[in-house]
Scaffold this motif. Structure first.
Motif, PDB file in Angstrom:
ATOM      1  N   UNK A   1      -1.670  12.371  -1.890  1.00 56.39           N
ATOM      2  CA  UNK A   1      -0.373  12.859  -1.409  1.00 56.39           C
ATOM      3  C   UNK A   1       0.275  11.781  -0.548  1.00 56.39           C
ATOM      4  N   UNK A   2       1.590  11.803  -0.510  1.00 55.40           N
ATOM      5  CA  UNK A   2       2.337  10.796   0.240  1.00 55.40           C
ATOM      6  C   UNK A   2       2.034  10.887   1.737  1.00 55.40           C
ATOM      7  N   UNK A   3       1.776  12.101   2.195  1.00 52.51           N
ATOM      8  CA  UNK A   3       1.453  12.280   3.618  1.00 52.51           C
ATOM      9  C   UNK A   3       0.173  11.520   3.958  1.00 52.51           C
ATOM     10  N   UNK A   4      -0.829  11.666   3.076  1.00 51.67           N
ATOM     11  CA  UNK A   4      -2.101  10.958   3.281  1.00 51.67           C
ATOM     12  C   UNK A   4      -1.898   9.449   3.295  1.00 51.67           C
ATOM     13  N   UNK A   5      -1.119   8.990   2.311  1.00 52.57           N
ATOM     14  CA  UNK A   5      -0.884   7.547   2.195  1.00 52.57           C
ATOM     15  C   UNK A   5      -0.216   7.015   3.459  1.00 52.57           C
ATOM     16  N   UNK A   6       0.810   7.748   3.880  1.00 47.37           N
ATOM     17  CA  UNK A   6       1.558   7.284   5.039  1.00 47.37           C
ATOM     18  C   UNK A   6       0.661   7.231   6.276  1.00 47.37           C
ATOM     19  N   UNK A   7      -0.172   8.231   6.415  1.00 45.66           N
ATOM     20  CA  UNK A   7      -1.112   8.290   7.541  1.00 45.66           C
ATOM     21  C   UNK A   7      -2.028   7.066   7.527  1.00 45.66           C
ATOM     22  N   UNK A   8      -2.558   6.790   6.332  1.00 45.56           N
ATOM     23  CA  UNK A   8      -3.463   5.646   6.181  1.00 45.56           C
ATOM     24  C   UNK A   8      -2.770   4.329   6.504  1.00 45.56           C
TER      25      UNK A   8
ATOM     26  N   UNK B   1       0.042   3.704   8.242  1.00 45.65           N
ATOM     27  CA  UNK B   1       0.423   3.546   9.648  1.00 45.65           C
ATOM     28  C   UNK B   1      -0.823   3.414  10.516  1.00 45.65           C
ATOM     29  N   UNK B   2      -1.824   4.221  10.206  1.00 41.34           N
ATOM     30  CA  UNK B   2      -3.094   4.128  10.941  1.00 41.34           C
ATOM     31  C   UNK B   2      -3.699   2.741  10.784  1.00 41.34           C
ATOM     32  N   UNK B   3      -3.698   2.270   9.550  1.00 42.43           N
ATOM     33  CA  UNK B   3      -4.260   0.941   9.254  1.00 42.43           C
ATOM     34  C   UNK B   3      -3.524  -0.141  10.007  1.00 42.43           C
ATOM     35  N   UNK B   4      -2.209  -0.003  10.048  1.00 42.85           N
ATOM     36  CA  UNK B   4      -1.377  -0.996  10.727  1.00 42.85           C
ATOM     37  C   UNK B   4      -1.741  -1.087  12.196  1.00 42.85           C
ATOM     38  N   UNK B   5      -1.897   0.086  12.813  1.00 43.38           N
ATOM     39  CA  UNK B   5      -2.206   0.109  14.243  1.00 43.38           C
ATOM     40  C   UNK B   5      -3.613  -0.436  14.485  1.00 43.38           C
ATOM     41  N   UNK B   6      -4.533  -0.151  13.550  1.00 43.05           N
ATOM     42  CA  UNK B   6      -5.901  -0.656  13.682  1.00 43.05           C
ATOM     43  C   UNK B   6      -5.968  -2.170  13.440  1.00 43.05           C
ATOM     44  N   UNK B   7      -5.233  -2.608  12.407  1.00 44.41           N
ATOM     45  CA  UNK B   7      -5.350  -3.982  11.899  1.00 44.41           C
ATOM     46  C   UNK B   7      -4.929  -5.037  12.911  1.00 44.41           C
ATOM     47  N   UNK B   8      -3.689  -4.951  13.279  1.00 41.94           N
ATOM     48  CA  UNK B   8      -3.203  -5.938  14.226  1.00 41.94           C
ATOM     49  C   UNK B   8      -3.204  -5.277  15.589  1.00 41.94           C
TER      50      UNK B   8
ATOM     51  N   UNK C   1       0.836  -1.212   0.000  1.00 43.44           N
ATOM     52  CA  UNK C   1       0.000   0.000   0.000  1.00 43.44           C
ATOM     53  C   UNK C   1       0.867   1.258   0.000  1.00 43.44           C
ATOM     54  N   UNK C   2       1.920   1.231   0.769  1.00 49.33           N
ATOM     55  CA  UNK C   2       2.807   2.379   0.900  1.00 49.33           C
ATOM     56  C   UNK C   2       3.431   2.750  -0.441  1.00 49.33           C
ATOM     57  N   UNK C   3       3.781   1.751  -1.219  1.00 51.93           N
ATOM     58  CA  UNK C   3       4.446   2.006  -2.494  1.00 51.93           C
ATOM     59  C   UNK C   3       3.475   2.042  -3.676  1.00 51.93           C
ATOM     60  N   UNK C   4       2.194   1.892  -3.397  1.00 48.41           N
ATOM     61  CA  UNK C   4       1.222   1.966  -4.489  1.00 48.41           C
ATOM     62  C   UNK C   4       1.107   3.424  -4.953  1.00 48.41           C
ATOM     63  N   UNK C   5       1.316   3.619  -6.244  1.00 49.37           N
ATOM     64  CA  UNK C   5       1.335   4.969  -6.799  1.00 49.37           C
ATOM     65  C   UNK C   5      -0.093   5.431  -7.095  1.00 49.37           C
TER      66      UNK C   5
END
Lengths: 104, 438
Positions: free
Chosen positions: B405-412, B414-421, B397-401
């Motif tokens: 904006x990259x800031x949004x992607x990164x937020x999603x 990292x946020x997803x990671x913390x939510x997921x597991x 997901x991080x490298x999906x073009x």
């Protein structure tokens, strides 16, 4: 090998194809004995049929007893460990007999 | 050797690396040694994944690689995690491994190597020492508590002051001698392998190697259907060793055949293209003892010592080190037998020097260090499955073009990671994993 050959998709091999690559010195007598009395009360869901990498154990249609194709055995010994009912008496084949790996 | 009774100083049961190291060590000291090998020749029953670690062998036979049939010297070790459709890998490749002694890491085909080692050992034998191939040892001979010989399926009994049991993963003789019990499914790993022929030029090109350089790639995760174990590709001179090995208890629980796991692995997009054009020239299967330090058998009794796989000397780690431990134990058992002969005493007390030697060496230290590894992985399947799979997907997901904006992607991500597991639980588990596995 030319470029075309080198880039060819690998052939899909059946287990029979794979076993055909193995050299054996065939023994006359089986080195595997199955205790059918224990086998009847199997508590391992017949794990021998599934786990053997050479499919040595088969249940033929209409038969209740497991058929043992000992001549295909790769001598890994997995069946003996997996059969926690101790129904499989697995021994080393007679000296010089059985599987004979050329590469190993 | 006494002509009538076939008596030796030592009988080594099994002509693999541990047995041959014992035989070589004792032969150097002039002892009368018999190696009894059940195969047509030493090596004919033997296989492993493919890497031989050789610190011990190099001490025994300096610069052995100049004459031994080694395949390639390993300059690159790669660890690769597979999900259904992705791969995340770490590769260490260094020129530091590309000069003698080549980091003591070589790919080897055991049927060829073990046969060479046996011939090498025979070349230093005295006139009373032999390698007997094609004899299966079926039992030990006891006199009271003491083991004084073996029975084979062909000739009459053979006697010796000491038996070194190097019979490998299926150690039926050690069981018969009362030194160990039949292993449980979670004690043993089963591996299946194909040797796949390819011209060396293609291998060099495909794996970015030159000359005799080799690479060892280990795969985890989906590579073995999430089981405790792994898959591997090792480069030989003109072939690849491709296989999988997993705990028997996992095959049992999944009710799956090892060969099917191998076939699936070969079909993975990250694997398939490495095997193109290859022709399988041998299929094979073998067990690996992974019961670990806490379940080691009695290593010594009156007149007998266990070495190598029959003792269970495999450190259950990502090093996949078995052969070096086997060879070290063989040398130490051989050295112990030499001292026992000098003393004329082969009792368990004297032979326990072997255990002291093991305890002082990397063999037992490593066995001890990794004692909890396998148990931990069995008890925490999320460590080999959920966590890395989530990590890989986050990276995808991080490298999906996209036009976000990259800031949004990164937020999603990292946020997803913390939510997921369960993040805290993951950190906790990974910290435990680090302690147990590294």
């Amino acid at each position: 090998m030319n470029i075309e050959e080198a880039l060819k998709e690998p052939k899909k091999l059946t287990l029979e194809d794979k076993l055909f690559t193995v050299k054996y010195n065939p023994a006359k007598e089986s080195h595997i004995k199955v205790d059918n009395e224990i086998c009847k009360k199997c508590t391992t869901n017949r794990i021998c049929l599934t786990i053997c990498p050479a499919k040595v154990y088969e249940l033929e249609e209409g038969h209740t007893e497991v058929h043992v194709s000992f001549e295909n055995c790769l001598e890994c010994g997995t069946c003996r460990v997996a059969c926690t009912d101790n129904a499989i008496d697995w021994r080393c084949p007679q000296g010089g007999m059985g599987v004979c790996y050329r590469f190993g | 050797m006494d002509e009538e009774t076939l008596k030796f100083d030592a009988i080594v049961v099994g002509g693999g690396p541990s047995g041959m190291c014992a035989a070589y060590t004792m032969a150097k000291a002039g002892m009368d040694v018999a190696v009894i090998e059940r195969g047509e020749y030493p090596g004919s029953k033997n296989l492993f994944g493919g890497i031989l670690f050789t610190t011990i062998l190099n001490k025994l036979i300096p610069n052995f690689w100049e004459e031994a049939p080694v395949e390639r010297n390993v300059i690159s070790r790669k660890f690769s995690y597979l999900t259904e459709d992705s791969q995340l890998a770490v590769e260490l490749k260094t020129e530091q491994y590309n000069k003698p002694p080549y980091n003591n890491t070589f790919t080897v085909l055991r049927s060829k190597f073990d046969r060479w080692f046996s011939e090498k050992t025979e070349s230093i034998f005295n006139e009373n020492s032999f390698v007997f191939s094609g004899f299966t040892v079926i039992d030990v001979i006891k006199e009271g508590h003491k083991i004084i010989g073996v029975v084979t399926d062909k000739e009459g009994p053979m006697y010796a002051d000491v038996i070194i049991c190097a019979e490998g993963a299926n150690s039926l003789l050690a069981e018969k001698a009362g030194l160990k019990k039949k292993p449980e499914p979670h004690d043993m790993v089963t591996g299946v392998k194909e040797v796949i022929a390819l011209p060396s030029e293609i291998i060099n090109d495909r794996f970015a190697l030159a000359g005799n350089e080799g690479v060892a790639i280990e795969f985890f995760g989906k590579a073995v259907e999430g089981m405790v174990g792994g898959a591997f590709i090792y480069t030989n001179k003109e072939s690849l060793s491709v296989g999988i090995s997993c705990s028997i208890v996992d095959f049992t629980h999944k009710n799956i055949n090892p060969n099917e796991v191998l076939d699936k692995f070969k079909e993975h997009p990250s694997v398939k293209n490495l095997l193109r054009g290859g022709e399988t020239i041998e299929y094979s299967a073998h067990m690996i003892p992974e019961f670990g330090y806490d379940k080691l058998p009695d290593l010594v009794s009156h007149g007998i010592m266990l070495v190598g796989d029959s003792a269970g000397f495999v450190n259950t780690s990502h090093y996949h080190e078995g052969s070096n431990l086997a060879m070290a134990s063989g040398v130490m058992a051989g050295e112990t037998a030499i001292i026992a002969k000098q003393k004329g005493d082969f009792s368990a007390e004297t032979l326990s020097l072997y255990k002291e030697k093991l305890n002082d060496s990397f063999v037992m230290k490593d066995m001890k260090n990794f004692r909890r590894a396998a148990k931990f992985l069995h008890a925490n399947p999320q460590v080999l499955n959920d966590y890395p799979t989530t990590m890989v997907q986050s990276m995808v997901d991080y490298f999906t073009i996209s036009e976000r904006s990259k800031v949004e992607i990164r937020k999603d991500v990292i946020g997803g990671l913390i939510m997921d597991v369960k993040f805290i639980k993951m950190m906790w588990d990974m910290n435990k994993a680090r302690k147990v596995l590294l």
